[in-house]
Design a protein around this motif. Structure first.
Motif, PDB file in Angstrom:
ATOM      1  N   ALA A  70       0.833  -1.207   0.000  1.00 21.49           N
ATOM      2  CA  ALA A  70       0.000   0.000   0.000  1.00 21.49           C
ATOM      3  C   ALA A  70       0.864   1.252   0.000  1.00 21.49           C
ATOM      4  N   GLU A  71       1.898   1.269   0.812  1.00 19.57           N
ATOM      5  CA  GLU A  71       2.772   2.437   0.870  1.00 19.57           C
ATOM      6  C   GLU A  71       3.550   2.610  -0.431  1.00 19.57           C
ATOM      7  N   THR A  72       3.989   1.513  -1.014  1.00 13.88           N
ATOM      8  CA  THR A  72       4.699   1.586  -2.294  1.00 13.88           C
ATOM      9  C   THR A  72       3.779   2.133  -3.379  1.00 13.88           C
ATOM     10  N   PHE A  73       2.557   1.629  -3.436  1.00 20.16           N
ATOM     11  CA  PHE A  73       1.597   2.115  -4.420  1.00 20.16           C
ATOM     12  C   PHE A  73       1.328   3.607  -4.224  1.00 20.16           C
ATOM     13  N   ARG A  74       1.135   4.025  -2.962  1.00 24.30           N
ATOM     14  CA  ARG A  74       0.882   5.436  -2.682  1.00 24.30           C
ATOM     15  C   ARG A  74       2.061   6.300  -3.109  1.00 24.30           C
ATOM     16  N   SER A  75       3.268   5.838  -2.801  1.00 28.84           N
ATOM     17  CA  SER A  75       4.465   6.597  -3.157  1.00 28.84           C
ATOM     18  C   SER A  75       4.629   6.706  -4.668  1.00 28.84           C
ATOM     19  N   LEU A  76       4.420   5.600  -5.365  1.00 23.44           N
ATOM     20  CA  LEU A  76       4.549   5.624  -6.827  1.00 23.44           C
ATOM     21  C   LEU A  76       3.496   6.524  -7.461  1.00 23.44           C
ATOM     22  N   LYS A  77       2.285   6.487  -6.920  1.00 25.86           N
ATOM     23  CA  LYS A  77       1.215   7.338  -7.441  1.00 25.86           C
ATOM     24  C   LYS A  77       1.579   8.813  -7.238  1.00 25.86           C
ATOM     25  N   LYS A  78       2.106   9.142  -6.068  1.00 29.18           N
ATOM     26  CA  LYS A  78       2.517  10.519  -5.778  1.00 29.18           C
ATOM     27  C   LYS A  78       3.649  10.931  -6.714  1.00 29.18           C
ATOM     28  N   TYR A  79       4.620  10.037  -6.913  1.00 31.21           N
ATOM     29  CA  TYR A  79       5.736  10.329  -7.808  1.00 31.21           C
ATOM     30  C   TYR A  79       5.231  10.565  -9.225  1.00 31.21           C
ATOM     31  N   ARG A  80       4.314   9.736  -9.670  1.00 35.36           N
ATOM     32  CA  ARG A  80       3.783   9.862 -11.037  1.00 35.36           C
ATOM     33  C   ARG A  80       3.105  11.211 -11.224  1.00 35.36           C
ATOM     34  N   ARG A  81       2.309  11.641 -10.225  1.00 34.24           N
ATOM     35  CA  ARG A  81       1.652  12.952 -10.307  1.00 34.24           C
ATOM     36  C   ARG A  81       2.698  14.065 -10.400  1.00 34.24           C
ATOM     37  N   THR A  82       3.732  13.959  -9.576  1.00 30.44           N
ATOM     38  CA  THR A  82       4.813  14.954  -9.593  1.00 30.44           C
ATOM     39  C   THR A  82       5.501  14.970 -10.957  1.00 30.44           C
ATOM     40  N   GLU A  83       5.755  13.770 -11.493  1.00 30.83           N
ATOM     41  CA  GLU A  83       6.418  13.659 -12.791  1.00 30.83           C
ATOM     42  C   GLU A  83       5.574  14.310 -13.888  1.00 30.83           C
ATOM     43  N   GLU A  84       4.263  14.045 -13.868  1.00 27.84           N
ATOM     44  CA  GLU A  84       3.379  14.634 -14.868  1.00 27.84           C
ATOM     45  C   GLU A  84       3.368  16.154 -14.760  1.00 27.84           C
ATOM     46  N   LYS A  85       3.381  16.671 -13.550  1.00 30.40           N
ATOM     47  CA  LYS A  85       3.397  18.121 -13.341  1.00 30.40           C
ATOM     48  C   LYS A  85       4.676  18.715 -13.921  1.00 30.40           C
ATOM     49  N   TRP A  86       5.823  18.080 -13.631  1.00 30.15           N
ATOM     50  CA  TRP A  86       7.087  18.581 -14.160  1.00 30.15           C
ATOM     51  C   TRP A  86       7.144  18.471 -15.673  1.00 30.15           C
ATOM     52  N   MET A  87       6.594  17.412 -16.228  1.00 29.57           N
ATOM     53  CA  MET A  87       6.568  17.271 -17.688  1.00 29.57           C
ATOM     54  C   MET A  87       5.770  18.410 -18.317  1.00 29.57           C
ATOM     55  N   GLU A  88       4.637  18.743 -17.703  1.00 29.64           N
ATOM     56  CA  GLU A  88       3.812  19.848 -18.197  1.00 29.64           C
ATOM     57  C   GLU A  88       4.582  21.173 -18.128  1.00 29.64           C
ATOM     58  N   ILE A  89       5.271  21.393 -17.020  1.00 28.65           N
ATOM     59  CA  ILE A  89       6.056  22.621 -16.861  1.00 28.65           C
ATOM     60  C   ILE A  89       7.154  22.691 -17.924  1.00 28.65           C
ATOM     61  N   LEU A  90       7.861  21.578 -18.115  1.00 30.94           N
ATOM     62  CA  LEU A  90       8.957  21.557 -19.080  1.00 30.94           C
ATOM     63  C   LEU A  90       8.464  21.743 -20.515  1.00 30.94           C
ATOM     64  N   TRP A  91       7.337  21.138 -20.859  1.00 31.61           N
ATOM     65  CA  TRP A  91       6.790  21.274 -22.213  1.00 31.61           C
ATOM     66  C   TRP A  91       6.358  22.708 -22.505  1.00 31.61           C
ATOM     67  N   ASN A  92       5.929  23.420 -21.481  1.00 34.92           N
ATOM     68  CA  ASN A  92       5.424  24.774 -21.669  1.00 34.92           C
ATOM     69  C   ASN A  92       6.479  25.865 -21.485  1.00 34.92           C
ATOM     70  N   LEU A  93       7.738  25.479 -21.313  1.00 29.75           N
ATOM     71  CA  LEU A  93       8.797  26.469 -21.160  1.00 29.75           C
ATOM     72  C   LEU A  93       9.018  27.250 -22.451  1.00 29.75           C
ATOM     73  N   LEU A  94       9.229  28.528 -22.298  1.00 29.68           N
ATOM     74  CA  LEU A  94       9.584  29.386 -23.422  1.00 29.68           C
ATOM     75  C   LEU A  94      11.057  29.742 -23.303  1.00 29.68           C
ATOM     76  N   GLU A  95      11.629  30.225 -24.391  1.00 30.26           N
ATOM     77  CA  GLU A  95      13.043  30.559 -24.379  1.00 30.26           C
ATOM     78  C   GLU A  95      13.377  31.591 -23.296  1.00 30.26           C
ATOM     79  N   GLU A  96      12.466  32.558 -23.091  1.00 31.84           N
ATOM     80  CA  GLU A  96      12.736  33.595 -22.070  1.00 31.84           C
ATOM     81  C   GLU A  96      12.608  33.071 -20.633  1.00 31.84           C
ATOM     82  N   ASP A  97      12.044  31.866 -20.470  1.00 29.75           N
ATOM     83  CA  ASP A  97      11.933  31.275 -19.143  1.00 29.75           C
ATOM     84  C   ASP A  97      13.239  30.620 -18.679  1.00 29.75           C
ATOM     85  N   ILE A  98      14.201  30.501 -19.573  1.00 28.80           N
ATOM     86  CA  ILE A  98      15.437  29.795 -19.269  1.00 28.80           C
ATOM     87  C   ILE A  98      16.592  30.776 -19.196  1.00 28.80           C
ATOM     88  N   GLU A  99      17.379  30.691 -18.150  1.00 30.57           N
ATOM     89  CA  GLU A  99      18.581  31.524 -18.006  1.00 30.57           C
ATOM     90  C   GLU A  99      19.815  30.676 -18.142  1.00 30.57           C
TER      91      GLU A  99
END
Length: 143
Positions: A114-143
């Motif tokens: 149960a704890e492993t499943f919960r942790s993996l689910k949380k990680y997956r949500r975090t990963e999806e959020k970061w993927m969305e952020i990275l896909w939406n980056l513009l050139e001016e967002d990067i230094e």
């Protein structure tokens, strides 16, 4: 259920720890086979709970003469660092309650899964959020 020592958890109930339970120091003495003095010098306070640093357990695994104790300490480390992490690089006091249960014919497997499943689910949500952020980056967002 193992952490609260309840055979069944029910909704709309208040649970507390069982009485007459050995304290963290005594449990670590039993698990590690080390003296109370050794254990007492390595226990740390992290937030509202007591912990033992993984580094101390790792060093003990490498140096302990008793193979069974090495396995017990390693298992405690896995529970504390992987399955139920609470304080970074420390094994939390509550994990010793779970660790103590298999000897009493209680299996920790459902809790681990149960704890492993919960942790993996949380990680997956975090990963999806970061993927969305990275896909939406513009050139001016990067230094």
């Amino acid at each position: 259920m193992a952490l609260f020592r309840c055979s069944k958890i029910q909704a709309d109930r208040v649970y507390s720890r069982a009485v007459n339970v050995p304290n963290f120091l005594k449990k670590l003495v039993n698990i590690t086979g080390m003296s109370e003095q050794w254990v007492a010098t390595h226990i740390k306070q992290k937030g509202d709970s007591k912990c033992i640093p993984w580094k101390n357990l790792r060093d003990l695994i490498l140096a302990h003469p008793d193979v069974k104790k090495k396995v017990d300490i390693f298992t405690l480390g896995v529970y504390g660092l992987v399955v139920f992490p609470n304080a970074l690089r420390h094994v939390d006091e509550a994990v010793t309650d779970l660790f103590d249960r298999p000897g009493k014919k209680v299996t920790p497997v459902p809790a681990i899964l149960a704890e492993t499943f919960r942790s993996l689910k949380k990680y997956r949500r975090t990963e999806e959020k970061w993927m969305e952020i990275l896909w939406n980056l513009l050139e001016e967002d990067i230094e």
